[in-house]
Motif scaffolding. Structure first.
Motif, PDB file in Angstrom:
ATOM      1  N   THR A 195       0.847  -1.192   0.000  1.00  0.00           N
ATOM      2  CA  THR A 195       0.000   0.000   0.000  1.00  0.00           C
ATOM      3  C   THR A 195       0.877   1.235   0.000  1.00  0.00           C
ATOM      4  OG1 THR A 195      -0.162  -0.012   2.430  1.00  0.00           O
ATOM      5  CG2 THR A 195      -1.911  -1.121   1.191  1.00  0.00           C
ATOM      6  N   ALA A 196       0.352   2.319  -0.558  1.00  0.00           N
ATOM      7  CA  ALA A 196       1.100   3.567  -0.687  1.00  0.00           C
ATOM      8  C   ALA A 196       0.265   4.716  -0.151  1.00  0.00           C
ATOM      9  CB  ALA A 196       1.471   3.813  -2.148  1.00  0.00           C
ATOM     10  N   ARG A 197       0.871   5.517   0.717  1.00  0.00           N
ATOM     11  CA  ARG A 197       0.190   6.640   1.367  1.00  0.00           C
ATOM     12  C   ARG A 197       0.916   7.923   0.962  1.00  0.00           C
ATOM     13  NH1 ARG A 197       0.833   3.306   7.069  1.00  0.00           N
ATOM     14  NH2 ARG A 197      -0.512   1.559   6.476  1.00  0.00           N
ATOM     15  N   ALA A 198       0.237   8.769   0.221  1.00  0.00           N
ATOM     16  CA  ALA A 198       0.852   9.995  -0.290  1.00  0.00           C
ATOM     17  C   ALA A 198       0.279  11.218   0.391  1.00  0.00           C
ATOM     18  CB  ALA A 198       0.654  10.103  -1.798  1.00  0.00           C
ATOM     19  N   GLY A 199       1.076  12.273   0.429  1.00  0.00           N
ATOM     20  CA  GLY A 199       0.622  13.546   0.958  1.00  0.00           C
ATOM     21  C   GLY A 199      -0.293  14.261  -0.015  1.00  0.00           C
ATOM     22  N   ASN A 200      -0.558  15.547   0.239  1.00  0.00           N
ATOM     23  CA  ASN A 200      -1.435  16.325  -0.637  1.00  0.00           C
ATOM     24  C   ASN A 200      -0.804  16.475  -2.010  1.00  0.00           C
ATOM     25  OD1 ASN A 200      -2.938  16.725   1.765  1.00  0.00           O
ATOM     26  ND2 ASN A 200      -3.678  18.667   0.941  1.00  0.00           N
ATOM     27  N   VAL A 201      -1.440  15.885  -3.009  1.00  0.00           N
ATOM     28  CA  VAL A 201      -0.881  15.815  -4.353  1.00  0.00           C
ATOM     29  C   VAL A 201      -1.471  16.922  -5.206  1.00  0.00           C
ATOM     30  CG1 VAL A 201      -0.689  14.393  -6.410  1.00  0.00           C
ATOM     31  CG2 VAL A 201      -0.476  13.346  -4.157  1.00  0.00           C
ATOM     32  N   ILE A 202      -0.607  17.676  -5.872  1.00  0.00           N
ATOM     33  CA  ILE A 202      -1.022  18.793  -6.705  1.00  0.00           C
ATOM     34  C   ILE A 202      -0.366  18.673  -8.074  1.00  0.00           C
ATOM     35  CG2 ILE A 202      -1.466  20.361  -4.776  1.00  0.00           C
ATOM     36  CD1 ILE A 202       1.321  21.511  -5.149  1.00  0.00           C
ATOM     37  N   SER A 232      -4.605  28.486   7.674  1.00  0.00           N
ATOM     38  CA  SER A 232      -3.495  28.108   8.557  1.00  0.00           C
ATOM     39  C   SER A 232      -3.203  26.611   8.545  1.00  0.00           C
ATOM     40  CB  SER A 232      -3.790  28.559   9.989  1.00  0.00           C
ATOM     41  OG  SER A 232      -4.948  27.902  10.493  1.00  0.00           O
ATOM     42  N   ALA A 233      -4.033  25.810   7.868  1.00  0.00           N
ATOM     43  CA  ALA A 233      -3.829  24.361   7.844  1.00  0.00           C
ATOM     44  C   ALA A 233      -2.526  24.014   7.133  1.00  0.00           C
ATOM     45  CB  ALA A 233      -5.002  23.675   7.154  1.00  0.00           C
ATOM     46  N   VAL A 234      -1.762  23.093   7.711  1.00  0.00           N
ATOM     47  CA  VAL A 234      -0.471  22.683   7.161  1.00  0.00           C
ATOM     48  C   VAL A 234      -0.604  21.299   6.528  1.00  0.00           C
ATOM     49  CG1 VAL A 234       1.930  22.131   7.700  1.00  0.00           C
ATOM     50  CG2 VAL A 234       0.804  24.059   8.833  1.00  0.00           C
ATOM     51  N   ARG A 235      -0.096  21.154   5.294  1.00  0.00           N
ATOM     52  CA  ARG A 235      -0.169  19.891   4.582  1.00  0.00           C
ATOM     53  C   ARG A 235       1.186  19.587   3.938  1.00  0.00           C
ATOM     54  NH1 ARG A 235      -4.189  20.012   7.026  1.00  0.00           N
ATOM     55  NH2 ARG A 235      -6.339  19.702   6.360  1.00  0.00           N
ATOM     56  N   PRO A 236       1.479  18.292   3.674  1.00  0.00           N
ATOM     57  CA  PRO A 236       2.705  17.919   2.962  1.00  0.00           C
ATOM     58  C   PRO A 236       2.482  17.967   1.449  1.00  0.00           C
ATOM     59  CG  PRO A 236       1.614  15.950   3.757  1.00  0.00           C
ATOM     60  CD  PRO A 236       0.761  17.113   4.210  1.00  0.00           C
ATOM     61  N   ALA A 274       6.232  21.086   3.804  1.00  0.00           N
ATOM     62  CA  ALA A 274       4.966  21.034   4.551  1.00  0.00           C
ATOM     63  C   ALA A 274       4.629  22.472   4.929  1.00  0.00           C
ATOM     64  CB  ALA A 274       5.100  20.156   5.782  1.00  0.00           C
ATOM     65  N   ARG A 275       3.715  23.085   4.184  1.00  0.00           N
ATOM     66  CA  ARG A 275       3.457  24.523   4.294  1.00  0.00           C
ATOM     67  C   ARG A 275       1.977  24.803   4.568  1.00  0.00           C
ATOM     68  NH1 ARG A 275       7.874  28.223   4.128  1.00  0.00           N
ATOM     69  NH2 ARG A 275       9.542  27.283   2.886  1.00  0.00           N
ATOM     70  N   PRO A 276       1.688  25.976   5.163  1.00  0.00           N
ATOM     71  CA  PRO A 276       0.289  26.363   5.354  1.00  0.00           C
ATOM     72  C   PRO A 276      -0.408  26.668   4.029  1.00  0.00           C
ATOM     73  CG  PRO A 276       1.770  27.670   6.744  1.00  0.00           C
ATOM     74  CD  PRO A 276       2.626  26.938   5.756  1.00  0.00           C
ATOM     75  N   VAL A 277      -1.708  26.542   4.050  1.00  0.00           N
ATOM     76  CA  VAL A 277      -2.524  26.869   2.878  1.00  0.00           C
ATOM     77  C   VAL A 277      -2.273  28.301   2.418  1.00  0.00           C
ATOM     78  CG1 VAL A 277      -4.920  27.307   2.190  1.00  0.00           C
ATOM     79  CG2 VAL A 277      -4.316  25.157   3.319  1.00  0.00           C
ATOM     80  N   ALA A 306      -8.537  18.205   9.266  1.00  0.00           N
ATOM     81  CA  ALA A 306      -7.300  18.226  10.043  1.00  0.00           C
ATOM     82  C   ALA A 306      -6.561  19.538   9.816  1.00  0.00           C
ATOM     83  CB  ALA A 306      -6.411  17.050   9.645  1.00  0.00           C
ATOM     84  N   ASN A 307      -5.934  20.045  10.881  1.00  0.00           N
ATOM     85  CA  ASN A 307      -5.196  21.297  10.774  1.00  0.00           C
ATOM     86  C   ASN A 307      -3.715  21.070  10.513  1.00  0.00           C
ATOM     87  OD1 ASN A 307      -5.179  24.286  11.109  1.00  0.00           O
ATOM     88  ND2 ASN A 307      -3.781  23.805  12.790  1.00  0.00           N
ATOM     89  N   TRP A 308      -3.175  19.946  10.978  1.00  0.00           N
ATOM     90  CA  TRP A 308      -1.734  19.707  10.840  1.00  0.00           C
ATOM     91  C   TRP A 308      -1.516  18.247  10.461  1.00  0.00           C
ATOM     92  CZ3 TRP A 308       2.107  23.475  12.132  1.00  0.00           C
ATOM     93  CH2 TRP A 308       3.414  23.040  11.958  1.00  0.00           C
ATOM     94  N   LEU A 309      -0.778  18.013   9.395  1.00  0.00           N
ATOM     95  CA  LEU A 309      -0.553  16.649   8.931  1.00  0.00           C
ATOM     96  C   LEU A 309       0.755  16.566   8.160  1.00  0.00           C
ATOM     97  CD1 LEU A 309      -1.651  13.765   8.665  1.00  0.00           C
ATOM     98  CD2 LEU A 309      -2.833  14.482   6.594  1.00  0.00           C
ATOM     99  N   LYS A 310       1.661  15.703   8.606  1.00  0.00           N
ATOM    100  CA  LYS A 310       2.935  15.474   7.938  1.00  0.00           C
ATOM    101  C   LYS A 310       3.231  13.976   7.908  1.00  0.00           C
ATOM    102  CE  LYS A 310       6.489  18.015   8.978  1.00  0.00           C
ATOM    103  NZ  LYS A 310       7.520  18.705   9.786  1.00  0.00           N
ATOM    104  N   LEU A 311       4.041  13.568   6.935  1.00  0.00           N
ATOM    105  CA  LEU A 311       4.453  12.180   6.816  1.00  0.00           C
ATOM    106  C   LEU A 311       5.946  12.039   7.076  1.00  0.00           C
ATOM    107  CD1 LEU A 311       2.626  11.009   3.555  1.00  0.00           C
ATOM    108  CD2 LEU A 311       1.985  10.508   5.908  1.00  0.00           C
ATOM    109  N   ASP A 312       6.327  10.928   7.688  1.00  0.00           N
ATOM    110  CA  ASP A 312       7.729  10.542   7.795  1.00  0.00           C
ATOM    111  C   ASP A 312       8.005   9.556   6.655  1.00  0.00           C
ATOM    112  OD1 ASP A 312      10.154   9.248   8.383  1.00  0.00           O
ATOM    113  OD2 ASP A 312       9.862   9.431  10.532  1.00  0.00           O
TER     114      ASP A 312
END
Length: 366
Positions: A195-202, A232-236, A274-277, A306-312
Motif C-alpha cells: 500500500t502507498a500513502r501519499a501527501g497532498n498531491v497537486i 493556517s492548515a499545514v499539509r505535505p 509542509a506549508r500552510p494553505v 485536520a489542521n496539521w498533517l505530515k508524513l515521515d
C-alpha cells in the motif's frame, strides 16, 4: 502529437498493467507515464467526474483499453482484469474528497472500502498478477495534530468518512496480504501486495471541487478573488509526479523481489515543503500574475478537517531509494505553466509528456 511509447528499453516495456481510476487526476498522469515507458495499460474507472478533465485532454490516448465501470461492481472488475491479464495492478479508483464524504458517506465507504475488497478479489482470481500497489492516503492515520511526521507503523484512524475509509482500505489490504497473499505461500499465489500513502498531491489537470489548487486556479483564470478556507492548515504538498514515481518504483520491486517489499509505504515531500494553505495561495497568486488575489472564507457550517498533517518518509528514502526531485516552488511553477498552457490552447498530451520528461531529467538531491 508525439509517439507516447518512448522508453521501450525500460522495465515497463511490454508489461501489461491494470490501472483503476485512470480517468481521474492522478490516474491520468500515471497512465501517460506508464505508456511513455512502454507499458500496455488497461484502465478501469467511471467517466471523468469533471469537465474539462485530464482524461479527455490526454489519457484517452494513453491506454490500450479504457473500460468505463464502477469499482463497486465485483463482476465487472473481475472480468476487466481477466481480459487484461496484467502482471502489475495499480489501484487508484476512489471517492477522493473529504467534504464530499460528509455529504455522501455511504458512497465514500462503498467505493473506498468495498472497492478495495473487489479489486483484491479480482486479483485472487487472476493468475497473471505479480505485483499490486493499493493507493490510499496520508489521511489514513489517526491524526493527533502533532508536528512530526506519521510513520508507517502508526495506528490507522480518520475523523471524517473519507479519511476513515482510507484507514479501512489499509486494514483490508493488510488482511488480504496476510490471509491470501502471505509471504510463506508466495510460491503458490505469486502475488506481492503493498500500500502507498501519499501527501497532498497537486499538479496540472486537476479540476476537482473543494481542493485548494484547483479552486485558486479557477478563480485566477476567471479574474476573481479566490475564497480559501483553513488558511493556517499545514499539509505535505507535493507534485503528482513525486508519489507516482514512488508507486512505479515500488511496483518494480514487488515484481522483481516479491514479499520483501509487500508493506505499507509513505511518499511525501521534504519537511520544508509542509506549508500552510496561506503560503501556497500567496505563491500561486504571485506566479500567476495579473493581480491574482485570495481571501479567507469564514463559514459557520464548515465541517471538521485536520489542521496539521505530515508524513515521515524516511523508510521509502532509505530502503526503496525514492527521493523527491521537485521542491514546492518548482512544483507550483509547473502547475501554473500547465494551466496557462491549457488556457492558451496547447496540445496537453504533448505538454504533459514534456513535464514528465523534465521531471525524469531532474537530478536527485536528498
Amino acid at each position: 502529437m508525439e509517439d507516447l511509447v518512448m522508453r521501450g528499453d525500460s522495465f515497463w516495456a511490454g508489461k501489461r498493467v491494470f490501472l483503476t481510476g485512470h480517468t481521474g487526476f492522478k490516474g491520468g498522469w500515471l497512465a501517460l507515464w506508464l505508456t511513455r515507458q512502454g507499458a500496455i495499460v488497461t484502465g478501469y474507472a467511471l467517466d471523468p467526474s469533471t469537465q474539462p478533465s485530464l482524461h479527455a485532454l490526454t489519457t484517452a490516448s494513453a491506454t490500450a483499453s479504457s473500460v468505463i465501470g464502477d469499482i463497486r461492481d465485483l463482476i465487472g472488475v473481475r472480468q476487466a482484469m481477466q481480459a487484461c491479464a496484467p502482471e502489475v495492478v495499480f489501484h487508484l479508483a476512489a471517492q477522493p474528497l473529504v467534504r464530499r464524504s460528509y455529504v455522501d458517506p455511504v458512497e465514500t465507504y462503498s467505493t473506498n472500502v468495498m472497492g478495495t475488497v473487489n479489486l483484491l478479489e479480482a486479483v485472487r482470481s487472476c493468475s497473471s498478477v505479480r505485483s499490486v500497489v493499493v493507493v490510499t492516503s496520508d489521511k489514513c492515520y489517526e491524526n493527533r495534530e502533532w508536528q512530526w511526521g506519521y510513520r508507517e507503523n502508526e495506528p490507522m484512524g480518520g475523523y471524517d468518512p473519507y479519511s476513515n475509509s482510507k484507514g479501512c482500505a489499509e486494514l483490508v489490504s493488510a488482511s488480504y496480504r496476510l490471509s491470501f497473499f502471505n509471504e510463506s505461500r508466495h510460491g503458490e499465489h505469486g502475488v506481492a501486495l503493498a500500500t502507498a500513502r501519499a501527501g497532498n498531491v497537486i499538479g496540472g489537470g486537476d479540476w476537482s471541487d473543494d481542493r485548494l489548487v484547483p479552486d485558486l486556479l479557477r478563480a485566477f483564470g476567471e479574474h476573481r478573488i479566490a475564497d480559501i478556507r483553513n488558511p493556517s492548515a499545514v499539509r505535505p504538498w507535493q507534485h503528482v509526479l513525486e508519489p507516482l514515481h514512488g508507486y512505479m518504483m515500488l511496483a518494480e520491486k514487488l515484481h522483481a523481489e516479491g514479499p520483501r517489499w509487500a508493506q505499507a509505504w509513505n511518499f511525501g515531500p521534504h519537511d520544508s515543503d509542509a506549508r500552510p494553505v496561506s503560503w501556497i495561495a500567496d505563491k500561486l497568486a504571485t506566479m500567476w500574475g495579473g493581480g491574482a488575489k485570495w481571501r479567507s472564507e469564514v463559514r459557520e457550517d464548515q465541517p471538521h478537517e485536520a489542521n496539521w498533517l505530515k508524513l515521515d518518509c524516511s523508510k521509502a528514502r532509505q530502503t526503496l531509494g525514492w527521493i523527491p526531485r521537485w521542491d514546492l516552488p518548482r512544483s507550483l511553477g509547473a502547475i501554473v505553466e500547465w494551466q496557462q498552457a491549457w488556457l492558451a490552447g496547447r496540445d496537453m498530451t504533448d505538454f504533459t509528456l514534456e513535464q514528465i520528461q523534465q521531471y525524469e531529467s531532474t537530478p536527485l538531491h536528498d
